[in-house]
Design a protein around this motif. Structure first.
Motif, PDB file in Angstrom:
ATOM      1  N   GLU A 130       0.865  -1.222  -0.108  1.00 28.20           N
ATOM      2  CA  GLU A 130       0.189  -0.065  -0.076  1.00 28.20           C
ATOM      3  C   GLU A 130       0.918   1.331  -0.095  1.00 28.20           C
ATOM      4  OE1 GLU A 130      -2.272  -0.661   3.443  1.00 28.20           O
ATOM      5  OE2 GLU A 130      -2.978  -2.482   2.858  1.00 28.20           O
ATOM      6  N   ILE A 131       2.182   1.023   0.456  1.00 28.50           N
ATOM      7  CA  ILE A 131       2.942   2.433   0.367  1.00 28.50           C
ATOM      8  C   ILE A 131       3.334   2.725  -0.999  1.00 28.50           C
ATOM      9  CG2 ILE A 131       5.435   3.160   1.156  1.00 28.50           C
ATOM     10  CD1 ILE A 131       5.179   0.970   3.349  1.00 28.50           C
ATOM     11  N   GLN A 132       3.254   3.952  -1.255  1.00 24.63           N
ATOM     12  CA  GLN A 132       3.558   4.636  -2.525  1.00 24.63           C
ATOM     13  C   GLN A 132       4.887   5.229  -2.647  1.00 24.63           C
ATOM     14  OE1 GLN A 132       1.302   4.650  -5.150  1.00 24.63           O
ATOM     15  NE2 GLN A 132       0.224   3.389  -3.837  1.00 24.63           N
ATOM     16  N   ASN A 133       5.525   5.715  -1.368  1.00 25.82           N
ATOM     17  CA  ASN A 133       6.794   6.386  -1.548  1.00 25.82           C
ATOM     18  C   ASN A 133       7.233   6.130  -0.163  1.00 25.82           C
ATOM     19  OD1 ASN A 133       8.733   8.552  -0.606  1.00 25.82           O
ATOM     20  ND2 ASN A 133       7.630   9.920  -2.006  1.00 25.82           N
ATOM     21  N   ILE A 134       8.481   5.152  -0.341  1.00 27.61           N
ATOM     22  CA  ILE A 134       9.104   4.782   0.965  1.00 27.61           C
ATOM     23  C   ILE A 134       9.800   5.847   2.035  1.00 27.61           C
ATOM     24  CG2 ILE A 134      10.950   3.395   1.917  1.00 27.61           C
ATOM     25  CD1 ILE A 134      10.412   1.507  -0.631  1.00 27.61           C
ATOM     26  N   PRO A 135      10.390   6.689   1.383  1.00 24.63           N
ATOM     27  CA  PRO A 135      11.070   7.720   2.213  1.00 24.63           C
ATOM     28  C   PRO A 135       9.864   8.632   3.102  1.00 24.63           C
ATOM     29  CG  PRO A 135      12.150   8.012   0.209  1.00 24.63           C
ATOM     30  CD  PRO A 135      10.964   6.914   0.016  1.00 24.63           C
ATOM     31  N   ALA A 136       8.874   9.071   2.252  1.00 21.87           N
ATOM     32  CA  ALA A 136       7.662   9.572   2.802  1.00 21.87           C
ATOM     33  C   ALA A 136       7.061   8.911   4.040  1.00 21.87           C
ATOM     34  CB  ALA A 136       6.664  10.204   1.937  1.00 21.87           C
ATOM     35  N   TYR A 137       6.946   7.748   3.658  1.00 17.96           N
ATOM     36  CA  TYR A 137       6.123   6.820   4.537  1.00 17.96           C
ATOM     37  C   TYR A 137       6.847   6.739   5.807  1.00 17.96           C
ATOM     38  CZ  TYR A 137       3.937   2.530   6.664  1.00 17.96           C
ATOM     39  OH  TYR A 137       3.399   1.605   7.512  1.00 17.96           O
ATOM     40  N   LEU A 138       8.486   6.437   5.807  1.00 18.07           N
ATOM     41  CA  LEU A 138       9.266   6.360   6.869  1.00 18.07           C
ATOM     42  C   LEU A 138       9.192   7.858   7.674  1.00 18.07           C
ATOM     43  CD1 LEU A 138      12.126   4.011   5.273  1.00 18.07           C
ATOM     44  CD2 LEU A 138      10.224   3.416   7.222  1.00 18.07           C
ATOM     45  N   SER A 139       9.506   8.860   7.011  1.00 21.98           N
ATOM     46  CA  SER A 139       9.576   9.997   7.535  1.00 21.98           C
ATOM     47  C   SER A 139       8.113  10.409   8.470  1.00 21.98           C
ATOM     48  CB  SER A 139       9.666  10.900   6.335  1.00 21.98           C
ATOM     49  OG  SER A 139       9.433  12.321   7.133  1.00 21.98           O
ATOM     50  N   PHE A 140       7.026   9.956   7.777  1.00 20.46           N
ATOM     51  CA  PHE A 140       5.532  10.021   8.416  1.00 20.46           C
ATOM     52  C   PHE A 140       5.846   9.164   9.819  1.00 20.46           C
ATOM     53  CE2 PHE A 140       0.988   9.045   9.206  1.00 20.46           C
ATOM     54  CZ  PHE A 140       0.779  10.324   9.244  1.00 20.46           C
ATOM     55  N   MET A 141       6.386   7.960   9.778  1.00 24.17           N
ATOM     56  CA  MET A 141       6.419   7.290  11.150  1.00 24.17           C
ATOM     57  C   MET A 141       7.332   7.842  12.120  1.00 24.17           C
ATOM     58  SD  MET A 141       7.110   3.178   9.840  1.00 24.17           S
ATOM     59  CE  MET A 141       6.875   2.492  11.510  1.00 24.17           C
ATOM     60  N   VAL A 142       8.615   8.289  11.725  1.00 23.71           N
ATOM     61  CA  VAL A 142       9.440   8.920  12.653  1.00 23.71           C
ATOM     62  C   VAL A 142       8.848  10.007  13.339  1.00 23.71           C
ATOM     63  CG1 VAL A 142      11.576  10.051  12.655  1.00 23.71           C
ATOM     64  CG2 VAL A 142      11.570   8.061  11.462  1.00 23.71           C
ATOM     65  N   ARG A 143       8.108  10.800  12.370  1.00 24.15           N
ATOM     66  CA  ARG A 143       7.488  12.145  12.847  1.00 24.15           C
ATOM     67  C   ARG A 143       6.636  11.764  13.920  1.00 24.15           C
ATOM     68  NH1 ARG A 143       3.943  14.738   8.784  1.00 24.15           N
ATOM     69  NH2 ARG A 143       5.756  15.018   7.790  1.00 24.15           N
ATOM     70  N   ASN A 144       5.484  10.815  13.730  1.00 20.84           N
ATOM     71  CA  ASN A 144       4.899  10.497  14.801  1.00 20.84           C
ATOM     72  C   ASN A 144       5.363  10.023  15.818  1.00 20.84           C
ATOM     73  OD1 ASN A 144       2.631  11.396  12.921  1.00 20.84           O
ATOM     74  ND2 ASN A 144       2.136   9.423  12.259  1.00 20.84           N
ATOM     75  N   GLN A 145       6.309   9.286  15.791  1.00 21.28           N
ATOM     76  CA  GLN A 145       6.932   8.730  16.880  1.00 21.28           C
ATOM     77  C   GLN A 145       7.691   9.685  17.853  1.00 21.28           C
ATOM     78  OE1 GLN A 145       7.687   5.323  18.053  1.00 21.28           O
ATOM     79  NE2 GLN A 145       5.764   5.073  17.035  1.00 21.28           N
ATOM     80  N   CYS A 146       8.139  10.811  17.117  1.00 21.97           N
ATOM     81  CA  CYS A 146       8.808  11.964  17.850  1.00 21.97           C
ATOM     82  C   CYS A 146       7.555  12.820  18.765  1.00 21.97           C
ATOM     83  CB  CYS A 146       9.422  12.713  16.779  1.00 21.97           C
ATOM     84  SG  CYS A 146      10.878  12.208  16.316  1.00 21.97           S
ATOM     85  N   ILE A 147       6.551  12.860  17.915  1.00 29.35           N
ATOM     86  CA  ILE A 147       5.639  13.633  18.603  1.00 29.35           C
ATOM     87  C   ILE A 147       4.775  12.873  19.860  1.00 29.35           C
ATOM     88  CG2 ILE A 147       3.104  14.455  18.408  1.00 29.35           C
ATOM     89  CD1 ILE A 147       3.927  15.114  15.350  1.00 29.35           C
ATOM     90  N   ASP A 148       4.688  11.569  19.694  1.00 30.97           N
ATOM     91  CA  ASP A 148       4.363  10.684  20.772  1.00 30.97           C
ATOM     92  C   ASP A 148       5.429  10.714  22.013  1.00 30.97           C
ATOM     93  OD1 ASP A 148       2.103   9.968  19.389  1.00 30.97           O
ATOM     94  OD2 ASP A 148       2.909   7.964  18.735  1.00 30.97           O
ATOM     95  N   TYR A 149       6.671  10.587  21.449  1.00 35.86           N
ATOM     96  CA  TYR A 149       7.586  10.652  22.661  1.00 35.86           C
ATOM     97  C   TYR A 149       7.616  11.770  23.265  1.00 35.86           C
ATOM     98  CZ  TYR A 149      12.157  10.873  24.786  1.00 35.86           C
ATOM     99  OH  TYR A 149      13.387  11.115  25.641  1.00 35.86           O
ATOM    100  N   LEU A 150       7.571  13.083  22.582  1.00 34.70           N
ATOM    101  CA  LEU A 150       7.416  14.387  23.382  1.00 34.70           C
ATOM    102  C   LEU A 150       6.192  14.744  24.110  1.00 34.70           C
ATOM    103  CD1 LEU A 150       8.875  16.589  20.361  1.00 34.70           C
ATOM    104  CD2 LEU A 150      10.237  15.894  22.411  1.00 34.70           C
ATOM    105  N   ARG A 151       5.094  13.922  23.728  1.00 37.48           N
ATOM    106  CA  ARG A 151       4.078  14.271  24.471  1.00 37.48           C
ATOM    107  C   ARG A 151       4.166  13.500  25.826  1.00 37.48           C
ATOM    108  NH1 ARG A 151       0.176  12.877  19.524  1.00 37.48           N
ATOM    109  NH2 ARG A 151      -0.330  15.035  18.927  1.00 37.48           N
ATOM    110  N   LYS A 152       4.756  12.201  25.752  1.00 37.37           N
ATOM    111  CA  LYS A 152       5.037  11.578  27.111  1.00 37.37           C
ATOM    112  C   LYS A 152       6.035  12.106  27.890  1.00 37.37           C
ATOM    113  CE  LYS A 152       4.173   7.055  24.908  1.00 37.37           C
ATOM    114  NZ  LYS A 152       4.676   6.032  24.200  1.00 37.37           N
ATOM    115  N   GLU A 153       6.897  13.368  27.276  1.00 37.59           N
ATOM    116  CA  GLU A 153       7.831  13.806  28.236  1.00 37.59           C
ATOM    117  C   GLU A 153       7.218  15.493  28.352  1.00 37.59           C
ATOM    118  OE1 GLU A 153      10.923  12.745  28.980  1.00 37.59           O
ATOM    119  OE2 GLU A 153      10.227  10.813  28.384  1.00 37.59           O
ATOM    120  N   LYS A 154       5.955  15.234  28.861  1.00 37.06           N
ATOM    121  CA  LYS A 154       5.410  16.567  29.162  1.00 37.06           C
ATOM    122  C   LYS A 154       5.951  17.647  29.895  1.00 37.06           C
ATOM    123  CE  LYS A 154       0.545  15.768  28.024  1.00 37.06           C
ATOM    124  NZ  LYS A 154      -0.852  15.661  28.545  1.00 37.06           N
TER     125      LYS A 154
END
Length: 192
Positions: free
Chosen positions: A66-90
């Motif tokens: 289902e992935i159209q663009n590997i770099p964009a897909y991985l970038s999106f995953m990393v961004r979301n992980q970073c945001i989740d991490y920072l939320r936990k580090e309130k």
């Protein structure tokens, strides 16, 4: 594995071929770490988070067609992980907000976050588009903090050749990321 089409790599990955995963990992790992660094400002945390993203990517390999663009897909995953991490580090976020004030800052923050997201995706793509030896020299210099003589020894080339490769890599990144020049300077400063 050669530089084959994205479809072939995804097909190989879906069928459980580790070499396809290794290829994707080697091509995108350092760029994704740079992206995570923009959020986290800590290389160990950034590397751990990116490694976790790759583990999830491997675990979900049956869905990769289902992935159209590997770099964009991985970038999106990393961004979301970073945001989740920072939320936990309130605590960190709260401390930061206490030092900032006013609605103007909030508006600027939103603009900055949008621009940062765009920059991250472009950076991952720009790094993966560099010729392999340019990318290697750049990664040794910016991510592993090696000196020119150390890079020359590791790559079995002269110091002059290292300078030429790095100059070419930086010229290419400046050209591809000219719209994000201030963020590129920040990245190069943070990682150096």
């Amino acid at each position: 594995m050669g530089y084959n089409s994205s479809d072939f790599i995804l097909h190989e990955l879906k069928s459980g071929q580790e070499r396809a995963f290794d290829y994707i990992f080697r091509k995108h790992y350092k760029g994704l770490c740079a992206q995570a660094m923009l959020y986290l400002k800590d290389l160990d945390t950034a590397q751990g988070l990116v490694q976790n993203c790759f583990i999830k990517f491997w675990e979900k390999r049956s869905e990769v067609t289902e992935i159209q663009n590997i770099p964009a897909y991985l970038s999106f995953m990393v961004r979301n992980q970073c945001i989740d991490y920072l939320r936990k580090e309130k605590v960190i976020a709260k401390a930061h907000n206490e030092h900032e004030s006013g609605k103007t800052h909030a508006e600027n923050s939103t603009e900055n976050v949008v621009m940062l997201h765009e920059f991250e995706e472009e950076l991952v793509i720009a790094l993966s588009n560099l010729p392999e030896r340019c990318r290697m020299a750049f990664e040794y210099s910016r991510f592993e903090d090696l000196t020119y003589p150390e890079i020359a020894k590791k790559m079995n080339i002269s110091v002059k050749a290292v300078e030429a490769l790095l100059s070419r890599a930086l010229k290419s990144l400046r050209s591809e990321l000219k719209e994000y020049f201030p963020l590129l300077l920040l990245l190069l400063g943070v990682i150096r």
